[in-house]
Structures are given as C-alpha cells and as structure tokens.
Enzyme design. Structure first.
Site, PDB file in Angstrom:
ATOM      1  N   TYR A 121       0.838  -1.186   0.000  1.00 42.84           N
ATOM      2  CA  TYR A 121       0.000   0.000   0.000  1.00 42.84           C
ATOM      3  C   TYR A 121       0.883   1.250   0.000  1.00 42.84           C
ATOM      4  O   TYR A 121       1.849   1.308   0.753  1.00 42.84           O
ATOM      5  CB  TYR A 121      -0.825  -0.100   1.279  1.00 42.84           C
ATOM      6  CG  TYR A 121      -1.669   1.059   1.647  1.00 42.84           C
ATOM      7  CD1 TYR A 121      -2.988   1.133   1.216  1.00 42.84           C
ATOM      8  CD2 TYR A 121      -1.174   2.060   2.474  1.00 42.84           C
ATOM      9  CE1 TYR A 121      -3.790   2.193   1.601  1.00 42.84           C
ATOM     10  CE2 TYR A 121      -1.979   3.112   2.862  1.00 42.84           C
ATOM     11  CZ  TYR A 121      -3.279   3.167   2.423  1.00 42.84           C
ATOM     12  OH  TYR A 121      -4.071   4.210   2.799  1.00 42.84           O
TER      13      TYR A 121
ATOM     14  N   GLY B 145      -4.013   7.431   9.532  1.00 41.47           N
ATOM     15  CA  GLY B 145      -3.872   5.991   9.284  1.00 41.47           C
ATOM     16  C   GLY B 145      -4.682   5.572   8.072  1.00 41.47           C
ATOM     17  O   GLY B 145      -5.395   6.388   7.481  1.00 41.47           O
ATOM     18  N   LYS B 146      -4.567   4.293   7.742  1.00 41.24           N
ATOM     19  CA  LYS B 146      -5.277   3.760   6.573  1.00 41.24           C
ATOM     20  C   LYS B 146      -6.780   3.997   6.661  1.00 41.24           C
ATOM     21  O   LYS B 146      -7.443   4.165   5.662  1.00 41.24           O
ATOM     22  CB  LYS B 146      -5.059   2.252   6.501  1.00 41.24           C
ATOM     23  CG  LYS B 146      -3.871   1.825   5.694  1.00 41.24           C
ATOM     24  CD  LYS B 146      -3.982   0.338   5.436  1.00 41.24           C
ATOM     25  CE  LYS B 146      -2.625  -0.249   5.164  1.00 41.24           C
ATOM     26  NZ  LYS B 146      -2.673  -1.671   4.909  1.00 41.24           N
ATOM     27  N   ARG B 147      -7.285   3.934   7.890  1.00 37.60           N
ATOM     28  CA  ARG B 147      -8.744   3.988   8.024  1.00 37.60           C
ATOM     29  C   ARG B 147      -9.287   5.406   8.209  1.00 37.60           C
ATOM     30  O   ARG B 147     -10.458   5.578   8.497  1.00 37.60           O
ATOM     31  CB  ARG B 147      -9.173   3.106   9.198  1.00 37.60           C
ATOM     32  CG  ARG B 147      -9.378   1.674   8.768  1.00 37.60           C
ATOM     33  CD  ARG B 147      -9.699   0.764   9.933  1.00 37.60           C
ATOM     34  NE  ARG B 147      -8.717  -0.303  10.002  1.00 37.60           N
ATOM     35  CZ  ARG B 147      -7.704  -0.328  10.847  1.00 37.60           C
ATOM     36  NH1 ARG B 147      -7.534   0.648  11.708  1.00 37.60           N
ATOM     37  NH2 ARG B 147      -6.850  -1.321  10.832  1.00 37.60           N
ATOM     38  N   ASP B 148      -8.449   6.401   8.060  1.00 33.14           N
ATOM     39  CA  ASP B 148      -8.910   7.755   8.342  1.00 33.14           C
ATOM     40  C   ASP B 148      -9.412   8.504   7.113  1.00 33.14           C
ATOM     41  O   ASP B 148      -9.444   9.726   7.089  1.00 33.14           O
ATOM     42  CB  ASP B 148      -7.793   8.564   9.017  1.00 33.14           C
ATOM     43  CG  ASP B 148      -7.425   7.974  10.347  1.00 33.14           C
ATOM     44  OD1 ASP B 148      -8.337   7.482  11.040  1.00 33.14           O
ATOM     45  OD2 ASP B 148      -6.233   7.964  10.697  1.00 33.14           O
TER      46      ASP B 148
END
Ligand code: GLU
Length: 486
Positions: free
Chosen positions: A15, A248-251
């Site tokens: 990623y 982060g990835k989920r933000d």
C-alpha cells in the site's frame, strides 16, 4: 557547492500511503535543487520478508514515475552503488556485523525466543524498563547461521542535531543491544540503513519522525563503526484532518493509487504533498515542479504534524486542471483524461470530446467525475419530469406553464443560427418575451436537455449538443410534461 546525496528507501509492503510519497518528494527536491551536485537514490528495503508483498516494488516505481520523480541510481536506473535491493546486499551487512563481533562490539545471541519473552515479562512485573542489555548472555558462541547478531550497546548521553527538530538529547536509558542481523540472516532496518547510507554516500537521511526514538541507537552505531553521521531530517507526521492523531489507513485518506485512479493529476499530488508540512513563507499555493525544486528548503519544513485535508487536495487538483487548460491548451488536458470518459463517449470523435471538455473543465475536481458530468453529451438522458417539477426555481410553475415555456423555446430556437452568441441572444429574447427570471427559464431548458444536476453555461451546452439534438430533447421533455397532464 557541496554534494547533496539523498535517498528514498521504501519497503515494498503493498500500500502506498501518501506519507510514504512525501518521504520521496522532499529528498528528490533537495537533490534536484543541487543540480549537477545532487543525486537522488532509490533503494528498496525488502528485508522484512513477513511484510513483503509481491508486485509492491513495481507499484512504487510506477507511482514515482507517474509523479515525475526520477531517480539517478536505483532499480532500473542502475548505478555505481548497487545493488539497490537490500536482499541482494545480504553478504555486505553480514561482513560488517562479523567485523563488529571480532572487535567485541557485537555478539551472536544464542538465546531462544521463549527465554527472551520470559525476560520481558519479568521486567514488566518488576516495573523496570525492559532492556535486552540487562540480560546480555555471559558467554556467546561463535556465530553460525540461524543465530541473530546483536550490537553491544555503549549507553551514554547523546546529543545530536536534527535539521527539522533542532538540537536533541537522549539519555542512556533508550540505548540497547539492538539486533543487527536476524535469525534469517537478513539485517534489520536499524543496521542496514546505516551501512547503506554510508556506502551510497548519502549526505541526508530524510524520513518520517517515527524513527526519532531509535536515533540514539543509530548514533551509537555510527560512532562504533567510525561512520560520520549524515544530516538527519525528520519529517513531521501527517495527521488526521482533526489533527488529533497520525493519519492511518482507516482515516479516509486513500492510497496514492486510488487517488490516481480517481483522476487526481500527478502535478496536483506533488504540489499538495510538498506543501503538506512545508511552505516558502508566502501565501502561494500552486507550484509547478520546477518552482518547487527552486524554492524547497529544509529550514521551512515545519516541525509539528501537518493536517491532511482531502478537500484541499481536490481543490488543488481543480486548480491544476484549469491551469493546464489555460496555459497548455485543451489538447494537453485531453491527453490526461483519456481513461476517464464514459463508454458512450467512445462513439464520438475525439474533437467532440475535446469540445465537451472545453466547456466543463472548470468544474472538474477529479477526472473520475467526467462520466457523471458529461454523459448527456453522448447519450440521451432518461426523461424525468419530477426533476423539473421539484426544482427549487420551477416548483411554483404549473406543468402546463412549463410545457408552454418549452414550446415557445423550441419555436424560437428552431429559427436560431447555432452559434454561442446567437443562441445567447435568443435565450435573452425569450426572457424578455416570457417575463421569467433566468433562474427559471434557463433551469427549465437546461434540465430538459440534460437531466443532470449541473451543466455549463446554457448557450455553450446547447451549442455543443447541437441544434437537432437540443431541439429533439426539448420536444421529448415537453411531450413528457404534456403526457403527465393528460
Ligand atoms: N524502509 C523504511 C520505511 O519504509 C525507510 C525509512 C528510511 O527512509 O530510512 O519506513
């Protein structure tokens, strides 16, 4: 001017976070700024086999190329300091580690993982910080394959200068017997980067601030190895939009690949990421690459976290779309849109797609909006009288009145020469004749031909749609309204 050698040293884990890319841009800009005296190296840090993702290196190379970031040495480019994949440099690290063992500065560690875990637990229970050096084995064997090699820490207070964070100090308590070579024979990041930066002649180590806590251990290694420490440039975190945590990835931030697929232009991405944590002290926001190369400076990198703002990125992308259109012309912009047109657009000539682009470009934020913004230029929209009846400007008009307005518009437009200006004259005459406001009459005609939430200036929309098609759609909508009445 002295030499500037910088590097980007990504790990191929799949990623590509926007933070990773910024860590490539800054060293690239600094090296390019030095012209002939600058060199930018790409090194692939692939020693963590557990996190390795096949194809990830290609993704990194492809992303850098897309951004226009070229490397002077590295994969594909080659160079005098190769190989540029750390797994291919395995024996180099091992040789250096063995030398340290000989000097009594490192040791082969026979301790098994269960015992190490036991030490950790015991220290936790005693509420003392776990440091491996407190458990250093008394007798260490000859190194043999399958055995980790650890550094023999020389803990003492350390002071150093960071180009962004300023003068820093750390006590001996953070220095430990870090692992240099793992059980699998590959080096840790902690060891490999020091050897590589040295052998590759790097003058600046620019990387995320997350490596700051480990820096005292690196200082101990530089000292023991007799290596001059390069300049350390710790790049501040990129924070979530609320500024409260590291992004982060989920933000909500997509990967660079996703932004690329959504039609964010590389120029905008480069511009946005450079300015995320750096500014030149002015209010300027839009910078082409050559200007960034000229203006970039280490002393204007901010030392606190920079908030990620996707709205700003997309705004900047919109600005870049306009800039390219106005400065380089529709042909250059069109070349960048090729992957984004709706399928139905392929039934038309390129010239027509360019005409469409010329009237809608200034509303685009991402190229992936092209299908929703332009499909009605290529295919007849579904007639949806509700869209007219519920429109905020048209709600107060009766269906009969709306149908009559369309009828009159059709009559007038049928006698109109199909150029931008003459169409506009006719529209103005219609306003006068009907006594309607532009918001009313023009919304009606606009929706009747497009059934889209937005469209460019009405005369331009009609012009590009063409006379026959515009009139046919107006007729079809008028008939739908009349049918509704019966
Ligand atoms: N491989 C490290 C990473 O991807 C690089 C850190 C550095 O630039 O030294 O985080």
């Amino acid at each position: 001017m002295s030499k500037i050698v910088t590097r980007f040293a990504p790990s191929p884990t799949g990623y590509i976070h926007i933070g990773n890319v910024r860590s490539a841009i800054y060293p690239y800009l600094l090296a390019k700024q030095a012209g002939e005296n600058g060199k930018f190296i790409l090194r692939i840090e692939d020693t963590d086999q557990a996190r390795y993702v096949a194809g990830a290196t290609d993704l990194i190379l492809d992303t850098l190329k897309w951004l226009g970031i070229s490397w002077d040495e590295g994969p594909e480019a080659g160079g005098e300091n190769g190989p540029y994949f750390q797994t291919e440099r395995k024996s180099i690290y091992l040789d250096w580690a063995k030398k340290l063992i000989k000097q009594g500065k490192a040791y082969a560690d026979p301790t098994d993982p269960e015992t190490i875990e036991k030490y950790r637990k015991e220290d936790n229970e005693k509420k003392i910080p776990y440091l491996y050096r407190n458990h250093r084995p008394d007798n260490t064997p000859e190194w043999q394959e399958g055995m980790p090699i650890r550094f023999k820490a020389d803990p003492k207070p350390r002071d150093w200068h960071d180009e962004v964070m300023g003068d820093l100090h750390a006590g001996p308590e953070v220095q430990d017997d870090i692992i240099l070579i793992k059980k699998d024979g590959l080096p840790t990041y902690n060891f490999a980067h020091i050897i590589d930066d040295y052998l590759m002649g790097c003058t600046h180590v620019m990387r995320g601030v997350e490596y700051l806590p480990s820096t005292p251990n690196y200082l101990a290694l530089y000292e023991t190895l007799g290596i001059e420490m390069p300049k350390i440039v710790s790049l501040p975190h990129i924070l979530r939009p609320d500024g409260r945590k590291k992004l982060g990835k989920r933000d909500g931030a997509k990967s660079v690949t996703e932004y690329r697929e959504d039609g964010v232009l590389p120029e905008a991405m480069l511009n946005y990421l450079t300015c995320l944590g750096w500014n030149d002290g002015t209010e300027q926001e839009i910078y082409p690459k050559d200007e960034l190369i000229k203006k970039f400076s280490l002393d204007r990198i901010q030392n606190s976290g920079a908030r990620y703002d996707e709205t700003k990125l997309l705004w900047m992308n919109g600005q870049w779309i306009r800039k390219i259109f106005t400065e380089e012309g529709v042909d250059v912009l069109y070349q960048k849109t090729l992957d984004f047109w709706p399928e139905s657009a392929m039934n038309y000539k390129e010239e027509y797609r360019k005409e469409v682009l010329s009237i809608i470009y200034d509303r685009l934020k991402e190229l992936s909006e092209l299908p929703s913004m332009t499909s009605y230029f290529f295919e007849d929209p579904n007639i949806n009288p509700e869209m007219i009846l519920n429109n905020k400007f048209l709600k107060k008009l009766s269906e009969q009145e709306l149908a009559d307005l369309l009828k009159l518009s059709i009559e007038k437009l049928s006698d109109t020469e199909w150029t931008e200006d003459v169409i506009q004259d006719t529209l103005n005459q219609l306003l006068e004749q009907t006594g309607k406001k532009p918001a009313e009459l023009f919304s009606l005609i606009r929706i009747a031909v497009s059934f889209a939430p937005f469209s460019p200036a009405l005369n331009l929309t009609l012009k590009v749609l063409g006379k026959d098609r515009s009139l046919a759609r107006l007729n079809a909508t008028k008939n739908a309204l009349i049918n509704d009445l019966q």
